[in-house]
Write an enzyme that holds these catalytic residues in place. Structure first.
Site, PDB file in Angstrom:
ATOM      1  N   CYS A 127       1.382  -0.940  -0.188  1.00  0.00           N
ATOM      2  CA  CYS A 127      -0.302  -0.068  -0.210  1.00  0.00           C
ATOM      3  C   CYS A 127       0.963   1.123   0.151  1.00  0.00           C
ATOM      4  O   CYS A 127       2.114   1.040   0.429  1.00  0.00           O
ATOM      5  CB  CYS A 127      -0.929  -0.005   1.223  1.00  0.00           C
ATOM      6  SG  CYS A 127      -2.624   1.090   0.584  1.00  0.00           S
ATOM      7  N   CYS A 129       0.213   4.032   1.511  1.00  0.00           N
ATOM      8  CA  CYS A 129      -0.699   5.078   2.803  1.00  0.00           C
ATOM      9  C   CYS A 129       0.698   5.148   3.680  1.00  0.00           C
ATOM     10  O   CYS A 129       0.412   6.466   3.862  1.00  0.00           O
ATOM     11  CB  CYS A 129      -2.333   4.730   3.486  1.00  0.00           C
ATOM     12  SG  CYS A 129      -1.652   2.960   3.934  1.00  0.00           S
ATOM     13  N   HIS A 136      -3.059   9.056   2.138  1.00  0.00           N
ATOM     14  CA  HIS A 136      -3.858   8.110   1.026  1.00  0.00           C
ATOM     15  C   HIS A 136      -3.934   6.944   0.015  1.00  0.00           C
ATOM     16  O   HIS A 136      -2.171   6.793   0.418  1.00  0.00           O
ATOM     17  CB  HIS A 136      -4.954   8.985  -0.054  1.00  0.00           C
ATOM     18  CG  HIS A 136      -5.559   9.500   0.786  1.00  0.00           C
ATOM     19  ND1 HIS A 136      -7.056   9.068   0.900  1.00  0.00           N
ATOM     20  CD2 HIS A 136      -6.257  11.711   0.553  1.00  0.00           C
ATOM     21  CE1 HIS A 136      -8.217   9.948   1.308  1.00  0.00           C
ATOM     22  NE2 HIS A 136      -6.927  11.243   1.318  1.00  0.00           N
ATOM     23  N   LYS A 204     -13.233  -5.484   1.550  1.00  0.00           N
ATOM     24  CA  LYS A 204     -12.265  -4.445   2.907  1.00  0.00           C
ATOM     25  C   LYS A 204     -13.249  -3.562   2.862  1.00  0.00           C
ATOM     26  O   LYS A 204     -12.901  -2.836   2.127  1.00  0.00           O
ATOM     27  CB  LYS A 204     -10.458  -3.992   2.080  1.00  0.00           C
ATOM     28  CG  LYS A 204      -9.594  -3.016   3.288  1.00  0.00           C
ATOM     29  CD  LYS A 204      -8.750  -2.602   3.548  1.00  0.00           C
ATOM     30  CE  LYS A 204      -8.264  -1.880   3.809  1.00  0.00           C
ATOM     31  NZ  LYS A 204      -6.209  -1.220   3.817  1.00  0.00           N
ATOM     32  N   ARG A 214      -3.827   2.440  12.520  1.00  0.00           N
ATOM     33  CA  ARG A 214      -3.439   3.612  11.947  1.00  0.00           C
ATOM     34  C   ARG A 214      -2.189   4.695  13.146  1.00  0.00           C
ATOM     35  O   ARG A 214      -2.027   4.909  12.383  1.00  0.00           O
ATOM     36  CB  ARG A 214      -4.382   4.649  11.635  1.00  0.00           C
ATOM     37  CG  ARG A 214      -5.252   3.433  10.592  1.00  0.00           C
ATOM     38  CD  ARG A 214      -6.096   4.605   9.791  1.00  0.00           C
ATOM     39  NE  ARG A 214      -6.865   3.413   8.758  1.00  0.00           N
ATOM     40  CZ  ARG A 214      -8.613   4.058   8.493  1.00  0.00           C
ATOM     41  NH1 ARG A 214      -8.774   4.756   8.575  1.00  0.00           N
ATOM     42  NH2 ARG A 214      -8.459   3.057   7.809  1.00  0.00           N
ATOM     43  N   ARG A 226     -11.225   6.742   4.116  1.00  0.00           N
ATOM     44  CA  ARG A 226     -10.723   6.299   2.417  1.00  0.00           C
ATOM     45  C   ARG A 226     -12.678   5.331   1.773  1.00  0.00           C
ATOM     46  O   ARG A 226     -12.439   4.434   1.646  1.00  0.00           O
ATOM     47  CB  ARG A 226     -10.001   4.551   3.021  1.00  0.00           C
ATOM     48  CG  ARG A 226      -8.682   5.564   3.520  1.00  0.00           C
ATOM     49  CD  ARG A 226      -8.120   4.261   3.979  1.00  0.00           C
ATOM     50  NE  ARG A 226      -6.394   4.835   4.343  1.00  0.00           N
ATOM     51  CZ  ARG A 226      -5.730   4.970   5.262  1.00  0.00           C
ATOM     52  NH1 ARG A 226      -6.386   4.567   6.169  1.00  0.00           N
ATOM     53  NH2 ARG A 226      -4.521   5.237   5.023  1.00  0.00           N
ATOM     54  N   CYS A 228     -13.854   6.482  -0.870  1.00  0.00           N
ATOM     55  CA  CYS A 228     -13.986   6.440  -1.847  1.00  0.00           C
ATOM     56  C   CYS A 228     -13.113   4.588  -2.723  1.00  0.00           C
ATOM     57  O   CYS A 228     -13.728   4.250  -3.895  1.00  0.00           O
ATOM     58  CB  CYS A 228     -13.219   7.408  -2.927  1.00  0.00           C
ATOM     59  SG  CYS A 228     -14.821   9.294  -2.307  1.00  0.00           S
ATOM     60  N   LYS A 257     -12.205  -8.374   4.953  1.00  0.00           N
ATOM     61  CA  LYS A 257     -11.172  -7.660   6.274  1.00  0.00           C
ATOM     62  C   LYS A 257     -12.475  -6.387   6.479  1.00  0.00           C
ATOM     63  O   LYS A 257     -12.845  -5.485   5.757  1.00  0.00           O
ATOM     64  CB  LYS A 257      -9.811  -6.925   5.802  1.00  0.00           C
ATOM     65  CG  LYS A 257      -9.238  -6.373   7.033  1.00  0.00           C
ATOM     66  CD  LYS A 257      -7.853  -5.561   6.445  1.00  0.00           C
ATOM     67  CE  LYS A 257      -7.751  -4.799   7.164  1.00  0.00           C
ATOM     68  NZ  LYS A 257      -6.650  -3.156   6.609  1.00  0.00           N
ATOM     69  N   SER A 284      -7.301  -4.747  14.087  1.00  0.00           N
ATOM     70  CA  SER A 284      -6.365  -3.959  15.535  1.00  0.00           C
ATOM     71  C   SER A 284      -7.382  -3.694  15.946  1.00  0.00           C
ATOM     72  O   SER A 284      -7.573  -3.584  17.294  1.00  0.00           O
ATOM     73  CB  SER A 284      -5.434  -2.869  14.662  1.00  0.00           C
ATOM     74  OG  SER A 284      -6.498  -1.991  14.074  1.00  0.00           O
ATOM     75  N   TYR A 321      -3.423 -10.326  15.044  1.00  0.00           N
ATOM     76  CA  TYR A 321      -2.222 -10.073  15.673  1.00  0.00           C
ATOM     77  C   TYR A 321      -2.133 -11.064  17.348  1.00  0.00           C
ATOM     78  O   TYR A 321      -0.904 -11.161  18.051  1.00  0.00           O
ATOM     79  CB  TYR A 321      -2.541  -8.796  16.721  1.00  0.00           C
ATOM     80  CG  TYR A 321      -2.061  -7.851  15.373  1.00  0.00           C
ATOM     81  CD1 TYR A 321      -1.741  -7.422  14.567  1.00  0.00           C
ATOM     82  CD2 TYR A 321      -3.747  -7.217  14.992  1.00  0.00           C
ATOM     83  CE1 TYR A 321      -1.797  -6.397  13.747  1.00  0.00           C
ATOM     84  CE2 TYR A 321      -4.053  -6.456  13.914  1.00  0.00           C
ATOM     85  CZ  TYR A 321      -2.878  -6.113  13.086  1.00  0.00           C
ATOM     86  OH  TYR A 321      -2.626  -4.911  12.548  1.00  0.00           O
TER      87      TYR A 321
HETATM   88  N1  LIG Z   1      -4.040  -2.239   5.161  1.00  0.00           N
HETATM   89  C1  LIG Z   1      -3.975  -3.089   6.434  1.00  0.00           C
HETATM   90  C2  LIG Z   1      -4.900  -3.192   7.427  1.00  0.00           C
HETATM   91  O1  LIG Z   1      -5.364  -1.378   7.224  1.00  0.00           O
HETATM   92  C3  LIG Z   1      -4.871  -3.152   9.353  1.00  0.00           C
HETATM   93  C4  LIG Z   1      -6.036  -2.972   9.099  1.00  0.00           C
HETATM   94  C5  LIG Z   1      -5.748  -3.168  11.301  1.00  0.00           C
HETATM   95  O2  LIG Z   1      -5.431  -4.029  11.305  1.00  0.00           O
HETATM   96  O3  LIG Z   1      -6.272  -2.487  12.007  1.00  0.00           O
HETATM   97 ZN   LIG Z   2      -2.983   2.231   2.615  1.00  0.00          ZN
HETATM   98 ZN   LIG Z   3      -5.009  -0.686   4.987  1.00  0.00          ZN
END
Ligand SMILES: NCC(=O)CCC(=O)O
Ligand SMILES: [Zn+2]
Ligand SMILES: [Zn+2]
Length: 334
Positions: A127, A129, A136, A204, A214, A226, A228, A257, A284, A321
């Site tokens: 990604c 971001c 973004h 996702k 984040r 995000r 869009c 996800k 998370s 995790y």
């Molecule tokens: N692209 C990976 C994530 O956005 C993970 C989100 C998370 O574990 O909350």
């Molecule tokens: Zn990203």
């Molecule tokens: Zn992500």
């Protein structure tokens, strides 16, 4: 007077009065090490180790700290990891130049991980971001909209760089339309398509459950959100179309996800594509909720129930995790 009556043909309890019988009644829900993938946060500073405040027992590591941790986990059965790079001193810019520069921590770590942990399957999140100044997942036009063509081209470049550095799975999480085809073609162009798999974050959702992640990645958008590109939480039909599109473009594996609130999407996707292994990401926010749910024994019991239900819904592999805890629970149950 009504008669107290046991109807012989309506007795179910005869089938699950013993622990072994109960296991037989739960087909395809066992949790073995290959059903688990461990997300790891990799820092730019090779010798660093930082706690993640919002996620108890989760750390961000430099590669020198990460390798011994992984060696220990591999000895306990760990089969695969999903790597997220974090930059702290390298600059972020509009095109995410350090997503695939020679200084990128993931690019630097992959050869060492391959050499020192030869049995471990290495997946890389792809990604922009974590590396863009605007935060973004794609590139922006001058007016601040997503530049679709430029984003897909850049995402494919980054995926290819990870593949060339030694990733065995590339996992684009950006949700830009058509990036699966672009990445597959990039892999074909260097003859890596049969050595590197493509795990699409196909379904996702724009979830409120990514907050702790984040914080950890310092990857929140500077402006806007995000919505869009990530899917609206209620949009089961869009999830079906996204999965179909990604399969048509060459995804080897699909993903849903977040996990727990989206088990209907897991079942829908598994029924739609029974021949594609399906991943689920226990994100998370889910980790934070379960971690704080009680004493450690209650946490373990709740976790196993949730993972069993994810498998029942159709997930083949759970990205969590909690992987270290799951491995120790599996080995304790042997
Ligand atoms: N692209 C990976 C994530 O956005 C993970 C989100 C998370 O574990 O909350
Ligand atoms: Zn990203
Ligand atoms: Zn992500």
């Amino acid at each position: 007077m009504s008669q107290l009556y046991v109807s012989a043909e309506h007795v179910l309890q005869g089938g699950y009065h013993h622990a072994t019988l109960r296991r037989l009644q739960e087909p395809n829900t066992t949790i073995e090490p290959h059903n688990i993938m461990y997300p790891v946060f990799l820092l730019e500073d090779d010798n660093a180790k930082q706690e993640v405040a919002s996620m108890p027992n989760v750390y961000r590591y430099g590669i020198n700290e990460l390798i011994p941790v992984l060696k220990d986990l591999v000895a306990k059965g760990l089969k695969s990891i999903l790597i997220f790079g974090i930059i702290e001193t390298l600059p972020k810019d509009p095109t995410g130049s350090h997503a695939d520069s020679a200084q990128n921590p993931v690019i630097r770590a992959l050869p060492r991980l391959r050499a020192e942990l030869p049995s471990l399957l290495l997946a890389c999140d792809v990604c922009l971001c974590p590396y863009t100044s605007h935060g973004h997942c794609g590139l922006l036009t001058d007016s601040g909209a997503i530049d679709h063509a430029a984003s897909v081209k850049r995402i494919a470049e980054v995926a290819l760089a990870y593949a060339l550095a030694g990733a065995q799975i590339v996992a684009p999480s950006d949700m830009m339309d058509n990036r699966i085809k672009a990445i597959k073609e990039a892999l074909v162009s260097v003859k890596l398509q049969n050595q590197v798999s493509l795990l699409s974050y196909s379904c996702k959702f724009a979830s409120s459950m990514y907050g702790p992640f984040r914080d950890t990645m310092k990857s929140s958008p500077m402006s806007g959100d995000r919505k869009c590109y990530q899917l609206p939480p209620g949009a089961a039909a869009l999830a079906a179309r996204a999965a179909a599109r990604d399969v048509a473009e060459g995804a080897d594996f699909l993903m849903v996800k977040p996990g727990l609130p989206y088990l209907d999407i897991v079942r829908q996707t598994k029924d739609q594509f029974p021949n594609h292994p399906l991943f689920i990401y226990q994100v998370s926010g889910e980790y934070a909720m379960i971690s704080r749910s009680g004493e450690s024994e209650d946490v373990s019991t709740m976790l196993m129930e949730v993972l069993t239900c994810m498998r029942r819904a159709g997930a083949d592999c759970i990205i969590t995790y909690f992987a270290p805890l799951v491995l120790s629970m599996i080995s304790a149950n042997k």
